[in-house]
Design a protein around this motif. Structure first.
Motif, PDB file in Angstrom:
ATOM      1  N   PRO A  53      -4.920  -6.440   4.416  1.00 47.09           N
ATOM      2  CA  PRO A  53      -4.965  -5.226   5.240  1.00 47.09           C
ATOM      3  C   PRO A  53      -4.213  -5.372   6.561  1.00 47.09           C
ATOM      4  O   PRO A  53      -3.551  -4.437   7.016  1.00 47.09           O
ATOM      5  CB  PRO A  53      -6.468  -5.009   5.460  1.00 47.09           C
ATOM      6  CG  PRO A  53      -7.128  -5.705   4.307  1.00 47.09           C
ATOM      7  CD  PRO A  53      -6.266  -6.887   4.013  1.00 47.09           C
ATOM      8  N   ALA A  54      -4.325  -6.556   7.176  1.00 51.63           N
ATOM      9  CA  ALA A  54      -3.662  -6.756   8.476  1.00 51.63           C
ATOM     10  C   ALA A  54      -2.140  -6.671   8.318  1.00 51.63           C
ATOM     11  O   ALA A  54      -1.447  -6.057   9.153  1.00 51.63           O
ATOM     12  CB  ALA A  54      -4.060  -8.100   9.068  1.00 51.63           C
ATOM     13  N   ALA A  55      -1.605  -7.265   7.257  1.00 54.99           N
ATOM     14  CA  ALA A  55      -0.163  -7.210   7.025  1.00 54.99           C
ATOM     15  C   ALA A  55       0.283  -5.777   6.733  1.00 54.99           C
ATOM     16  O   ALA A  55       1.348  -5.343   7.193  1.00 54.99           O
ATOM     17  CB  ALA A  55       0.214  -8.122   5.863  1.00 54.99           C
ATOM     18  N   ALA A  56      -0.523  -5.028   5.979  1.00 49.58           N
ATOM     19  CA  ALA A  56      -0.186  -3.628   5.691  1.00 49.58           C
ATOM     20  C   ALA A  56      -0.182  -2.813   6.977  1.00 49.58           C
ATOM     21  O   ALA A  56       0.688  -1.953   7.178  1.00 49.58           O
ATOM     22  CB  ALA A  56      -1.187  -3.049   4.695  1.00 49.58           C
ATOM     23  N   THR A  57      -1.128  -3.095   7.863  1.00 48.74           N
ATOM     24  CA  THR A  57      -1.181  -2.383   9.146  1.00 48.74           C
ATOM     25  C   THR A  57       0.076  -2.652   9.957  1.00 48.74           C
ATOM     26  O   THR A  57       0.638  -1.748  10.589  1.00 48.74           O
ATOM     27  CB  THR A  57      -2.429  -2.821   9.943  1.00 48.74           C
ATOM     28  OG1 THR A  57      -3.599  -2.468   9.193  1.00 48.74           O
ATOM     29  CG2 THR A  57      -2.476  -2.133  11.304  1.00 48.74           C
ATOM     30  N   ARG A  90      -0.264  11.253   7.143  1.00 45.32           N
ATOM     31  CA  ARG A  90       0.359  12.371   6.439  1.00 45.32           C
ATOM     32  C   ARG A  90       1.774  12.601   6.976  1.00 45.32           C
ATOM     33  O   ARG A  90       2.042  12.386   8.157  1.00 45.32           O
ATOM     34  CB  ARG A  90      -0.473  13.643   6.590  1.00 45.32           C
ATOM     35  CG  ARG A  90      -1.913  13.477   6.132  1.00 45.32           C
ATOM     36  CD  ARG A  90      -2.622  14.799   5.970  1.00 45.32           C
ATOM     37  NE  ARG A  90      -4.049  14.619   5.731  1.00 45.32           N
ATOM     38  CZ  ARG A  90      -4.586  14.328   4.552  1.00 45.32           C
ATOM     39  NH1 ARG A  90      -3.787  14.153   3.499  1.00 45.32           N
ATOM     40  NH2 ARG A  90      -5.899  14.177   4.414  1.00 45.32           N
ATOM     41  N   SER A  91       2.655  13.018   6.082  1.00 48.56           N
ATOM     42  CA  SER A  91       4.023  13.315   6.520  1.00 48.56           C
ATOM     43  C   SER A  91       4.034  14.590   7.342  1.00 48.56           C
ATOM     44  O   SER A  91       3.229  15.497   7.128  1.00 48.56           O
ATOM     45  CB  SER A  91       4.949  13.454   5.311  1.00 48.56           C
ATOM     46  OG  SER A  91       4.471  14.452   4.427  1.00 48.56           O
ATOM     47  N   VAL A  98      -0.046   0.084   0.546  1.00 45.08           N
ATOM     48  CA  VAL A  98       0.874  -1.019   0.805  1.00 45.08           C
ATOM     49  C   VAL A  98       0.245  -2.343   0.385  1.00 45.08           C
ATOM     50  O   VAL A  98       0.879  -3.168  -0.288  1.00 45.08           O
ATOM     51  CB  VAL A  98       1.265  -1.064   2.293  1.00 45.08           C
ATOM     52  CG1 VAL A  98       2.262  -2.192   2.555  1.00 45.08           C
ATOM     53  CG2 VAL A  98       1.845   0.273   2.729  1.00 45.08           C
ATOM     54  N   ALA A  99      -1.018  -2.535   0.742  1.00 52.05           N
ATOM     55  CA  ALA A  99      -1.685  -3.810   0.450  1.00 52.05           C
ATOM     56  C   ALA A  99      -1.774  -4.055  -1.050  1.00 52.05           C
ATOM     57  O   ALA A  99      -1.503  -5.170  -1.528  1.00 52.05           O
ATOM     58  CB  ALA A  99      -3.077  -3.812   1.074  1.00 52.05           C
ATOM     59  N   GLU A 100      -2.132  -3.035  -1.822  1.00 54.34           N
ATOM     60  CA  GLU A 100      -2.285  -3.210  -3.269  1.00 54.34           C
ATOM     61  C   GLU A 100      -0.943  -3.317  -3.969  1.00 54.34           C
ATOM     62  O   GLU A 100      -0.797  -4.057  -4.937  1.00 54.34           O
ATOM     63  CB  GLU A 100      -3.104  -2.054  -3.844  1.00 54.34           C
ATOM     64  CG  GLU A 100      -4.552  -2.058  -3.367  1.00 54.34           C
ATOM     65  CD  GLU A 100      -5.313  -0.831  -3.839  1.00 54.34           C
ATOM     66  OE1 GLU A 100      -4.715  -0.019  -4.601  1.00 54.34           O
ATOM     67  OE2 GLU A 100      -6.473  -0.660  -3.434  1.00 54.34           O
ATOM     68  N   GLY A 129       3.317  12.864   0.285  1.00 53.27           N
ATOM     69  CA  GLY A 129       2.836  13.519   1.499  1.00 53.27           C
ATOM     70  C   GLY A 129       1.742  12.789   2.236  1.00 53.27           C
ATOM     71  O   GLY A 129       1.236  13.287   3.242  1.00 53.27           O
ATOM     72  N   GLU A 130       1.353  11.609   1.755  1.00 55.18           N
ATOM     73  CA  GLU A 130       0.300  10.870   2.439  1.00 55.18           C
ATOM     74  C   GLU A 130       0.419   9.382   2.137  1.00 55.18           C
ATOM     75  O   GLU A 130       1.041   8.971   1.160  1.00 55.18           O
ATOM     76  CB  GLU A 130      -1.080  11.378   2.026  1.00 55.18           C
ATOM     77  CG  GLU A 130      -1.390  11.216   0.554  1.00 55.18           C
ATOM     78  CD  GLU A 130      -2.758  11.794   0.190  1.00 55.18           C
ATOM     79  OE1 GLU A 130      -3.184  12.755   0.843  1.00 55.18           O
ATOM     80  OE2 GLU A 130      -3.376  11.279  -0.761  1.00 55.18           O
ATOM     81  N   LEU A 131      -0.207   8.592   2.991  1.00 52.15           N
ATOM     82  CA  LEU A 131      -0.129   7.135   2.871  1.00 52.15           C
ATOM     83  C   LEU A 131      -1.424   6.529   3.378  1.00 52.15           C
ATOM     84  O   LEU A 131      -1.913   6.891   4.456  1.00 52.15           O
ATOM     85  CB  LEU A 131       1.047   6.597   3.695  1.00 52.15           C
ATOM     86  CG  LEU A 131       1.137   5.076   3.827  1.00 52.15           C
ATOM     87  CD1 LEU A 131       1.688   4.477   2.534  1.00 52.15           C
ATOM     88  CD2 LEU A 131       1.992   4.685   5.024  1.00 52.15           C
ATOM     89  N   ARG A 132      -1.964   5.597   2.598  1.00 52.96           N
ATOM     90  CA  ARG A 132      -3.125   4.811   3.023  1.00 52.96           C
ATOM     91  C   ARG A 132      -2.713   3.353   3.160  1.00 52.96           C
ATOM     92  O   ARG A 132      -1.781   2.898   2.504  1.00 52.96           O
ATOM     93  CB  ARG A 132      -4.266   4.951   2.014  1.00 52.96           C
ATOM     94  CG  ARG A 132      -4.878   6.347   1.990  1.00 52.96           C
ATOM     95  CD  ARG A 132      -5.923   6.495   0.894  1.00 52.96           C
ATOM     96  NE  ARG A 132      -6.611   7.778   0.992  1.00 52.96           N
ATOM     97  CZ  ARG A 132      -6.125   8.924   0.542  1.00 52.96           C
ATOM     98  NH1 ARG A 132      -4.935   8.946  -0.056  1.00 52.96           N
ATOM     99  NH2 ARG A 132      -6.808  10.042   0.684  1.00 52.96           N
TER     100      ARG A 132
END
Length: 311
Positions: free
Chosen positions: A48-52, A76-77, A40-42, A33-36
């Motif tokens: 961080p830029a690629a994850a963005t 959040r979904s 993705v980066a870890e 239900g959520e994503l930071r």
């Protein structure tokens, strides 16, 4: 002719590595239900830029699937969320219970609180590795094996496949000593060595294992004595009242015991643990380990009481 959804066409054009990252984003939103950005980066070792950029790509494809909570700095979904990828239930449960590639070895952590049975018997890695190498490369193995019937003996086997029967793992293999295909339990093996210069004969190949290559279709129905058959229909997704499962003859008895299927011809097994009944026990005829199935009676009268001898 099937019509491909424009979103699917777009996903198909993306590089495999990017699809994997977008699938991970989809998974996090769908099941947690959520994503930071750090998720993705870890997970993929990107900055961080690629994850963005990956999150922006996902938002471009499915903008209605997520909303940014600026205070918490988390996506959040939404109530309208619709997954972009198919997520196989077994893989989802494995990821939720054991982690999704974050960490190594014993550092893997579940994603949500969960509980699952402890494995009482696992193959030693030092035994598993040479066996899996032999399967992959088509080689024979020399080892010391302890069986219930023969005790401790030296064997040469040609491994065919790994099999999980729920309580233990074993390997399906050709036994050069017995000149036939057998099941060998990992925990009873000692010092397996891959035989690099031992050619595999035609009769030792996987195509010659009749029990392995014979596929049986089992028709499972709610147990006639179950007090709530409608619950069984729900538990096993049986809209037409029948659950059809295909198993290899070499594994049939193991699987039916694992699933607690009443295989008696008169559905005589009692207890709520027997939610399903094998509608046609004759489907097991000729399966070498059929007598492992709960309640099974061999139609050949002279074999009714003949025990299955364990390896």
């Amino acid at each position: 002719m099937a019509v491909t959804h424009p979103r699917q066409e777009l996903l198909d054009r993306l590089p495999q590595a990017q699809r994997e990252r977008l699938s991970h984003i989809d998974f996090k939103l769908y099941f947690l239900g959520e994503l930071r950005r750090s998720d993705v980066a870890e997970r993929f070792g990107t900055g961080p830029a690629a994850a963005t950029r990956d999150i922006a790509q996902y938002r471009q494809i499915a903008p209605e699937n997520l909303l940014l909570d600026p205070a918490a700095k988390v996506y959040r979904s939404t109530a309208d969320f619709a997954p972009l990828f198919e997520h196989a239930p077994l893989r989802v449960l494995t990821a939720l219970s054991q982690g999704f590639g974050e960490g190594l070895g014993d550092d893997l952590k579940p994603m949500v609180r969960c509980e699952f049975p402890t494995a009482l018997s696992l193959p030693p890695v030092s035994v598993l590795a040479p066996i899996s190498r032999a399967i992959h490369r088509g080689k024979a193995v020399r080892l010391t094996y302890t069986s219930v019937e023969s005790g401790r003996t030296e064997r040469e086997i040609v491994p065919l496949a790994l099999v999980d029967i729920g309580l233990r793992w074993h390997v399906r293999a050709y036994d050069r000593r017995r000149k036939g295909f057998r099941d060998f339990v990992f925990t009873r093996m000692e010092t397996p060595t891959v035989l690099e210069d031992s050619p595999i004969a035609d009769e030792e190949g996987p195509n010659q294992d009749d029990q392995w290559n014979r596929v049986i279709e089992l028709e499972l129905v709610p147990h006639p004595e179950h007090p709530r058959p409608e619950v069984v229909l729900m538990d096993y997704a049986m809209p037409d009242g029948v659950l059809r499962v295909k198993v290899r003859a070499a594994n049939a008895g193991y699987m039916l015991r694992r699933w607690n299927i009443d295989c008696s011809p008169d559905h005589s097994q009692r207890g709520l643990e027997y939610a399903l009944w094998l509608r046609d026990p004759l489907a097991l005829y000729g399966a070498n380990n059929a007598q492992l199935a709960p309640g099974y009676r061999d139609p050949r009268a002279e074999s009714v009481d003949k025990p299955i001898r364990a390896m």
